[in-house]
Design an enzyme around this catalytic site. Sequence first.
Site, PDB file in Angstrom:
ATOM      1  N   HIS A 100     -19.977  39.671  13.080  1.00 41.26           N
ATOM      2  CA  HIS A 100     -20.583  39.170  14.320  1.00 41.26           C
ATOM      3  C   HIS A 100     -20.992  40.344  15.214  1.00 41.26           C
ATOM      4  O   HIS A 100     -20.288  41.357  15.272  1.00 41.26           O
ATOM      5  CB  HIS A 100     -19.584  38.261  15.042  1.00 41.26           C
ATOM      6  CG  HIS A 100     -20.212  37.478  16.141  1.00 41.26           C
ATOM      7  ND1 HIS A 100     -20.506  38.047  17.363  1.00 41.26           N
ATOM      8  CD2 HIS A 100     -20.642  36.198  16.197  1.00 41.26           C
ATOM      9  CE1 HIS A 100     -21.082  37.122  18.126  1.00 41.26           C
ATOM     10  NE2 HIS A 100     -21.173  35.997  17.444  1.00 41.26           N
ATOM     11  N   GLU A 150     -28.560  36.013  13.508  1.00 41.91           N
ATOM     12  CA  GLU A 150     -28.141  35.871  14.896  1.00 41.91           C
ATOM     13  C   GLU A 150     -28.586  37.093  15.698  1.00 41.91           C
ATOM     14  O   GLU A 150     -27.883  38.106  15.754  1.00 41.91           O
ATOM     15  CB  GLU A 150     -26.623  35.694  14.964  1.00 41.91           C
ATOM     16  CG  GLU A 150     -26.202  35.273  16.343  1.00 41.91           C
ATOM     17  CD  GLU A 150     -24.778  34.744  16.405  1.00 41.91           C
ATOM     18  OE1 GLU A 150     -24.618  33.533  16.491  1.00 41.91           O
ATOM     19  OE2 GLU A 150     -23.850  35.562  16.361  1.00 41.91           O
ATOM     20  N   GLY A 153     -21.255  28.911  22.750  1.00 42.53           N
ATOM     21  CA  GLY A 153     -21.015  28.199  24.007  1.00 42.53           C
ATOM     22  C   GLY A 153     -20.993  26.680  23.882  1.00 42.53           C
ATOM     23  O   GLY A 153     -20.077  26.021  24.385  1.00 42.53           O
TER      24      GLY A 153
HETATM   25  P1  PGA Z   1     -23.930  31.179  21.622  1.00 42.30           P
HETATM   26  O1  PGA Z   1     -23.058  32.089  20.645  1.00 42.30           O
HETATM   27  O2  PGA Z   1     -24.198  29.875  20.912  1.00 42.30           O
HETATM   28  O3  PGA Z   1     -23.066  30.987  22.845  1.00 42.30           O
HETATM   29  O4  PGA Z   1     -25.176  31.921  21.908  1.00 42.30           O
HETATM   30  C1  PGA Z   1     -23.334  32.149  19.283  1.00 42.30           C
HETATM   31  C2  PGA Z   1     -22.467  33.190  18.617  1.00 42.30           C
HETATM   32  O5  PGA Z   1     -22.263  34.266  19.216  1.00 42.30           O
HETATM   33  O6  PGA Z   1     -21.963  32.991  17.508  1.00 42.30           O
END
Ligand code: PGA
Length: 252
Positions: free
Chosen positions: A93, A163, A234
Amino acid sequence: MKKLIIANWKVNPDSPGRAVVLARKIESKIRPPKNVEVVIAPPLPFLSAVGAVLKKSKLGAQNVFWGDTGPYTGEVSWHQLKHFKIQYVIVGHSERRAYLGETDEIINRKVAALLRNEMSPILCVGETERSGDQIPEVVGQKLRAALKGISKQIISNLAVAYEPAWAISTNSAAAADAPDDAFRAKIYIRKILADLYGRKAAESIRVIYGGSVTAENIASFLSEARMEGALVGGASLRPDEFAEIVRIAAAT
Ligand code: PGA
């Protein structure tokens, strides 16, 4: 191919009691979807308590150590996670890369250990900045580095999460990626996977999207961007919204 919706709770909530309440709420709101796998990844100390209340969703982890047992103070190994019946583990991540110094080499070891032991890494790759709609090469470099030396024979359990770090909801000025750009990223990732493992194997690997996923935008990531699931931060802490994301995924 079943879609994969993963709740990444990060370091939330602040107590095992609240984690159980959150897990129960999510469980009570989702139907057992046949075409969607729902995974909840709570903080490690809450695995046991959360795992005990999950029936429709699976327990996942946010991190792993590549060894099985040994002198590695503070780590939790794949072998230990297996005792909690964990299949899915988030690896690489962007928050771990940025704040905990995780390198491509560390990520490669983790991915390899999980795949060798029939577990499923959710390998996160993405860029920290993007100008225009071209997917930066760093995405491909991270993907290739994470998969270095990993053979085709064990690759089928892999999932890749595109991501982009700038799209994560907690970053200032974050906004979800445009679905057509996310689609370009998916094609790019699939191409590299095909290059490494052949087209057939590449097509069996799920590519999912993460970064400010909400109930409003999930459909566009699944249909326009043709993603095979989502990594949800979130919104996974808001049971109604998370259940809605699962419902839309089942219907898309
Ligand atoms: P987010 O986080 O949906 O709050 O943007 C996603 C993640 O970091 O896995």
